[in-house]
Motif scaffolding. Structure first.
Motif, PDB file in Angstrom:
ATOM      1  N   LYS A 127       0.820  -1.220   0.000  1.00 56.49           N
ATOM      2  CA  LYS A 127       0.000   0.000   0.000  1.00 56.49           C
ATOM      3  C   LYS A 127       0.847   1.260   0.000  1.00 56.49           C
ATOM      4  CE  LYS A 127      -3.936  -2.207   2.151  1.00 56.49           C
ATOM      5  NZ  LYS A 127      -3.211  -3.481   2.426  1.00 56.49           N
ATOM      6  N   THR A 128       2.046   1.200   0.547  1.00 47.76           N
ATOM      7  CA  THR A 128       2.870   2.404   0.612  1.00 47.76           C
ATOM      8  C   THR A 128       3.770   2.560  -0.607  1.00 47.76           C
ATOM      9  OG1 THR A 128       4.560   1.202   1.829  1.00 47.76           O
ATOM     10  CG2 THR A 128       2.904   2.366   3.125  1.00 47.76           C
ATOM     11  N   CYS A 183       4.507   3.494  -4.308  1.00 48.81           N
ATOM     12  CA  CYS A 183       3.864   4.329  -5.309  1.00 48.81           C
ATOM     13  C   CYS A 183       4.308   3.923  -6.704  1.00 48.81           C
ATOM     14  CB  CYS A 183       4.184   5.797  -4.996  1.00 48.81           C
ATOM     15  SG  CYS A 183       4.560   6.843  -6.384  1.00 48.81           S
ATOM     16  N   LEU A 215      -3.035  -6.479  -5.888  1.00 46.66           N
ATOM     17  CA  LEU A 215      -2.814  -5.079  -6.261  1.00 46.66           C
ATOM     18  C   LEU A 215      -3.035  -4.913  -7.754  1.00 46.66           C
ATOM     19  CD1 LEU A 215       0.516  -4.702  -4.271  1.00 46.66           C
ATOM     20  CD2 LEU A 215      -1.662  -3.620  -3.666  1.00 46.66           C
ATOM     21  N   ASP A 241      -2.618   1.053  -9.005  1.00 46.04           N
ATOM     22  CA  ASP A 241      -2.204   1.232  -7.613  1.00 46.04           C
ATOM     23  C   ASP A 241      -0.713   1.581  -7.554  1.00 46.04           C
ATOM     24  OD1 ASP A 241      -4.708   0.407  -7.070  1.00 46.04           O
ATOM     25  OD2 ASP A 241      -4.161  -1.629  -6.448  1.00 46.04           O
ATOM     26  N   GLN A 259      -5.586 -14.325   0.205  1.00 51.83           N
ATOM     27  CA  GLN A 259      -5.652 -13.433  -0.952  1.00 51.83           C
ATOM     28  C   GLN A 259      -6.110 -14.272  -2.143  1.00 51.83           C
ATOM     29  OE1 GLN A 259      -4.910 -10.023  -1.184  1.00 51.83           O
ATOM     30  NE2 GLN A 259      -5.826 -10.349  -3.187  1.00 51.83           N
TER      31      GLN A 259
END
Lengths: 321, 512, 327
Positions: A213-214, A216, A238, A243, C36
């Motif tokens: 999530k962190t 970029c 992801l 994302d 997942q």
């Protein structure tokens, strides 16, 4: 940059007119390294095409990654009395003796893709290579432009530790993003230029960075590692390309496939067309006596989703990547 | 002459040398004396302690007790290099030089003549040529050593050793792989060196050669000095008696008489042989009968055993089991026909050191049954427990790696390995070698018991008393051929010795 | 006896636990697990999943090493089988692709076994031939390219799962089970250990060594072929230049860490797999640590050294003597 544009333009403009008149007589020997990678295979294919376009008789000798085979090939080209020799050197040293023989036989030698040891500078006509530092810069510039002012944590998939291409591509990218305080490489590991390792390293990056999530953006020193990384991102739930931004180098067909699917954002081309500019320089040298510059830099073209990746894929998939 | 030699100070003087490996005494208070200018033969059967003695003298092994004096001064070499520095050089059967280097390079390896750090090849070759000329050897010293015959390699090795200022030269079975002509050449060299005052210790199995060349003989048996004699005054028969021993040990009892009419043929070999190994022989093994094989080391005893068991392939003759012709091309064939074989070299050919006693016991049975029919762990435990008890294997722990057991117990495990297969014929090569006295007696007792249960046994032993004690028939071997058979009341130590010693004129080396 | 020798396998299992704990110190989420897309997801799963190819190689290699042999060609066999599977994946049903890939592995094993057992060539030399030539064969199959495929059936072998457990992990578990049953359920295990411990003595006991040696090389190549299929399925492509590159060394290392001597004899399948997991736990830890990649090999070498020292009998003897001296 400008020079290169001109050269390329010259090549495109002149080829149809000049080629039929002069090149019919030209025979060029090409000592190719071998088929170590898809890119190498594509280079061979493209070289054949470029030669055919100019009606040049191109003799390709596959050295199977061995310098002694290349030296043998060059000797045999000299013995055959070819008009010029193209050499993609497998290593950078040990060429002096054989290149002297070619020089004595008054056969110009043009290096393709890789340079050789500086001591041999006067032994070849010119070297057609890409600038791998510049490739990294183009990738970095694109990312900086795309991200804008947002904070962006980048993970980097390096090439093989100790490979000069890897070091250069890292250096160019670092230089480009150094100008932007909001861009920062948070993790950097080697993926050995392979898909499998690219995937494995990306998996660990995702876990180490809070499930990804962190993160970029991902910067990979080649497309193969990025293809692996894209799989890792997808398996982690992801969306690569959305994302997490992706930018890599080489422009192999599979990255365009990912681009078409919206899973990759950008790639910087390492063109397999080294022979084209080399043939143009050779023609100019033979016909008009124009001595080319010692280094002809190929273009490091940026491809993004805006550049019709499907078309790029179609044009590249037959090249042997 | 003896008096004259005795008067001088000996060149090499070994006194009270002892060396043990675990509980096994390899050398027990051994004395040995070598004078300058003599050729001294060191004789004994396998396990007599010859190689241990040589290894201690040359610093390969340490000693437990005793002294070694060279020219009266005590020495204590701790490595071959130190021994060489003292002047004791060894040349082994397998020449330990480098066959891919030139003769000259081999001669001067590690001490090449140099100028400003550069090897002077020309000078080295000149010196090498001159050196070998001293041995009456005129060869191209620039050629690779490996191109020359083994005999020449031996002479080169000797020349190198002597040139390294050796005064004592030890030759360990140098003639084993030489032909008659080459032996002569080697002997000329040895005589020339002796004439120059070098003391030569010579180990060989060929008695003819001993009488040809040696001045004096020292005989060892079971790690003890049996005697030192002048060659000229030692009759061949007496020498063989010294080597094989004739004093009766506690293992000897009265011979067990068998009713030979009751025994039926178990395995029959007709005109069975293998070139270069053993001359064709006829051998008839019967149920409930022990056949002993007697002869000196190298006479063809082990070769006979290996042929019978299929470990070597015969190139002539026929074999039959219970009257039916069979093919014995491998130990597997032999095992299938119910044969078993306890080899002489227990450590290298018998035990599997890191496996447990249980695994070692079931191995042959399992191999016989095949991979797809495994013995369950319960069956294995049962078999192991039974034999540990039956043969009194100690310690009685089937899960102990066999390598940790004593020699005698290892031998019992190997016997158990074969008994578990319920064999019809068992071949035992030196079953009591290197075993302490207690286990020794037990193994003899076992051999008798097995025989009583109808097993056919073929037993090789250097211990003539043993052979006399349990054999129903004794086949005597000499120079790789079966030369005689003794039966029933005809079996006694002196007849065996006489058969072994008879007519030793055939040069053994010519066979190789 | 004043001291107790460490129980067989204890050192390896302890080492694995310690390395996993170190991984946890390096990365706080190490033991986190979540589902997942119906598949367990987390660093611990990565250790098992990424360790699968080497674990498979180790399962075959341990038998070869137990016979006092070695197989350097497993990496090349991986490349061949991966190339075949990937080339056939889109044009044929997956069982065909996998069967042909495994069939190629079988042939490779027969070749190695023939050279070693029949011609009597030293294993390291015999398998070196295929190690070099095999990668060339793989490159011929792929024409030097990365051959990609889209068949989700074949991809399952690399990225699929059942009951949340990744397919490669299941395949390793299955192979371990089958190998264990074959080797310990028959007399093969004992005979291999005997032949590796002392070939001459085993032959003189009637053990048929030749066939057995051919069999272990075949099994080793089959395991390698399976690993090759997994590696190709994982990236949905066959990379003949890089698939399995240098993995033969990792496999040998896994076997050695698992306590099997290169001189043959006693072996343990489970500990060989454990060795592979130790190597992978270390690799994953290094990737998570964020150290510059230049340190990778140094760290790896240091950890391997410590693990090997832990199980060295001489060292435990020294430690025991030291204790005795102090007591």
């Amino acid at each position: 940059m400008a020079l290169k544009r001109i050269l390329m333009g010259l090549a495109l403009a002149s080829a149809p007119f000049i080629a039929p008149v002069t090149a019919a007589q030209l025979t060029v020997g090409f000592s190719q390294i071998g088929s170590e990678s898809g890119w190498r295979a594509a280079e061979t294919t493209v070289s054949k095409g470029e030669a055919a376009k100019r009606s040049v008789n191109l003799k390709i000798a596959d050295a199977q990654q061995k310098q002694e085979n290349q030296i043998k090939a060059i000797r045999s080209f000299v013995a055959q009395g070819v008009d010029a020799i193209f050499l993609a050197p497998v290593v950078s040293t040990g060429w002096d003796a054989v290149l002297k023989e070619a020089k004595e036989a008054k056969i110009p030698v043009i290096l393709l893709d890789r340079d050789i040891d500086p001591s041999g500078k006067d032994l070849y006509l010119t070297a057609v290579t890409s600038d791998s530092v510049h490739e990294g810069e183009v990738a970095g510039d694109w990312l900086a432009k795309t991200v804008g002012d947002k904070q962006c944590s980048i993970v980097e998939l390096q090439g093989t530790v100790g490979a000069s291409v890897a070091a250069n591509r890292k250096k160019g990218f670092d230089t480009a993003i150094a100008k932007h305080a909001n861009l920062k490489i948070v993790r950097s590991q080697t993926g050995d230029f392979t898909r499998a390792k690219g995937k494995e390293v990306m998996e660990s990056f995702i876990k180490a960075e809070g499930g990804g999530k962190t993160i970029c953006a991902v910067y990979a020193h080649n497309d193969d590692m990025m293809v692996g990384a894209i799989q890792a991102m997808k398996e982690a739930g992801l969306k690569p390309g959305k994302d997490i931004l992706t930018v890599s180098i080489d422009a192999v067909p599979d990255i365009f496939k990912a681009m078409v699917a919206g899973e990759a954002n950008a790639t910087v081309e390492l063109t397999p067309n080294m022979a084209g500019p080399a043939l143009d320089a050779l023609t100019a040298y033979k016909d008009k006596g124009t001595t080319p510059l010692k280094w002809i830099q190929t273009e490091s073209k940026l491809y993004t989703a805006a550049d019709d990746p499907q078309k790029a894929y179609d044009s590249k998939k037959g090249l042997g990547y | 002459m003896q008096q004259a030699v005795e008067g001088r100070q000996p060149l090499l003087e070994v006194r009270g040398l002892s060396k043990s490996f675990g509980i096994l005494r390899a050398l027990d208070q051994v004395d040995f004396t070598l004078h300058a200018g003599e050729i001294h033969a060191l004789l004994g059967e396998n396990g007599a302690g010859k190689s241990t003695l040589i290894k201690v003298i040359t610093g390969v092994l340490s000693r437990d007790a005793g002294t070694i004096r060279l020219d009266g001064g005590e020495i204590e070499p701790r490595s071959v290099k130190e021994a060489l520095a003292e002047g004791i050089a060894t040349v082994y059967q397998e020449v330990n030089l480098l066959p891919n280097l030139s003769v000259a390079q081999n001669l001067y390896l590690g001490r090449q003549p140099t100028r400003f750090g550069i090897v002077r090849d020309g000078e080295m070759q000149r010196r090498a040529t001159a050196l070998l000329a001293g041995y009456d050897l005129h060869i191209d010293v620039g050629a690779q050593l490996g191109h020359y015959s083994v005999a020449i390699q031996h002479v080169v090795a000797i020349a190198r050793a002597v040139d390294l200022s050796a005064r004592v030269l030890i030759l360990d079975e140098p003639t084993a792989s030489l032909d008659r002509h080459e032996v002569d050449m080697l002997f000329r060299t040895m005589r020339a060196l002796a004439a120059r005052g070098i003391g030569i210790l010579f180990v060989t199995h060929f008695l003819d050669q001993v009488y040809d060349i040696s001045d004096r003989i020292t005989v060892l048996r079971n790690g003890r000095l049996i005697g030192e004699r002048m060659t000229a005054s030692l009759p061949r028969l007496e020498l063989i008696q010294m080597m094989l021993g004739r004093e009766l040990s506690e293992t000897t009892g009265e011979r067990v008489a068998h009713d030979r009419s009751a025994s039926t043929p178990c395995a029959t070999f007709t005109n069975y042989g293998k070139r270069g190994s053993i001359a064709p022989f006829d051998l008839d093994l019967r149920h409930g009968e022990v056949v002993g094989l007697a002869g000196l080391l190298g006479s063809g005893r082990t070769e006979t055993a290996r042929l019978v068991f299929g470990a070597d392939r015969a190139d002539s003759g026929k074999a039959a089991v219970e009257g039916k012709p069979v093919r014995l091309h491998s130990p597997r064939d032999a095992v299938r026909h119910g044969f078993g074989y306890c080899p002489e070299e227990r450590k290298t050919d018998g035990i599997i050191a890191e496996l447990t006693v249980r695994e070692n016991i079931v191995l042959a049975l399992q191999a016989k049954r095949g991979i797809t029919r495994p013995l369950s762990r319960r069956e294995q435990d049962e078999i192991a427990a039974r034999f540990v008890k039956l043969l009194d294997i100690r310690p009685p722990d089937p899960e102990r790696p066999i390598g940790l057991l004593s020699g005698g117990n290892q031998q019992k495990v190997l016997l158990a390995r074969w008994l578990a297969t319920e064999p019809r014929l068992l071949v035992l090569d030196e079953p009591t070698r290197g075993i302490d006295v207690g286990a020794h007696a037990e193994i003899i007792r076992l051999i008798r018991e097995l025989c009583d249960r109808g097993l056919a046994l073929l037993v090789i032993s250097s211990e003539l008393d043993e052979i006399v004690a349990y054999s129903d028939r004794v086949v005597v071997l000499r120079d790789r051929a079966h030369v005689g058979t003794l039966q029933d009341d005809g079996i006694d130590v002196s007849s065996i010795l006489a058969a072994i010693a008879a007519d030793g004129s055939v040069p053994a080396a010519a066979e190789a | 006896m004043a001291f107790q020798l460490p129980r067989r396998g204890l050192a390896q299992i302890l080492a694995l636990i310690v390395i996993l704990l170190i991984d946890r110190m390096v990365s706080s989420q190490f033991f986190d697990l979540r589902l997942q897309d119906g598949r367990l997801f987390g660093s611990l799963i990565d250790v098992f999943n990424r360790g699968a190819p080497v674990a498979l190689l180790a399962l075959g290699m341990v038998l070869v090493i137990a016979t006092r042999g070695i197989d350097l060609s497993v990496g090349a066999v991986m490349a061949i089988s991966g190339a075949i599977a990937a080339s056939l994946a889109d044009s044929h049903a997956w069982p065909v692709a996998v069967a042909v890939a495994l069939g190629a592995g079988l042939l490779c094993g027969l070749w190695n076994g023939f050279l070693v057992a029949v011609l009597g060539i030293q294993p390291i030399v015999a398998t070196l031939i295929l190690m070099v030539a095999g990668r060339g064969v793989a490159q011929l199959i792929t024409e030097g390219r990365i051959v990609t495929f889209t068949s989700p059936d074949l991809a399952w072998f690399g990225t699929g799962s059942a009951l949340g457990i990744p397919a490669p992990v299941l395949i390793v578990a299955g192979t371990l089970l089958v190998t264990g049953l074959v080797v310990r359920g028959s007399a093969l295990g004992l005979l291999i250990e005997a032949a590796g411990g002392n070939a001459r003595a085993s032959e003189l006991s009637g053990v048929g060594i030749r066939l057995m040696i051919v069999a272990v090389y075949v099994w080793c190549s089959l395991c390698a072929a399976l690993a090759g299929v997994i590696a190709a399925a994982d990236i949905m492509g066959a990379d003949a230049n890089n698939a399995g590159l240098w993995l033969e060394l990792d496999a040998i290392l896994a076997v050695v860490i698992g306590g099997t001597s290169l001189f043959g004899g006693r072996f343990s399948l489970i500990l060989a797999v454990c060795g592979a997991l130790i190597i992978q736990a270390m690799n994953t830890g290094i990737l998570l640590s964020g150290y510059p990649p230049e340190f990778n090999l140094v760290v790896k070498a240091a950890v391997v050294l410590v693990v090997l020292l832990l199980q060295s009998p001489r060292l435990s003897g020294l430690v025991a003597n030291f204790r005795k001296a102090r007591a």
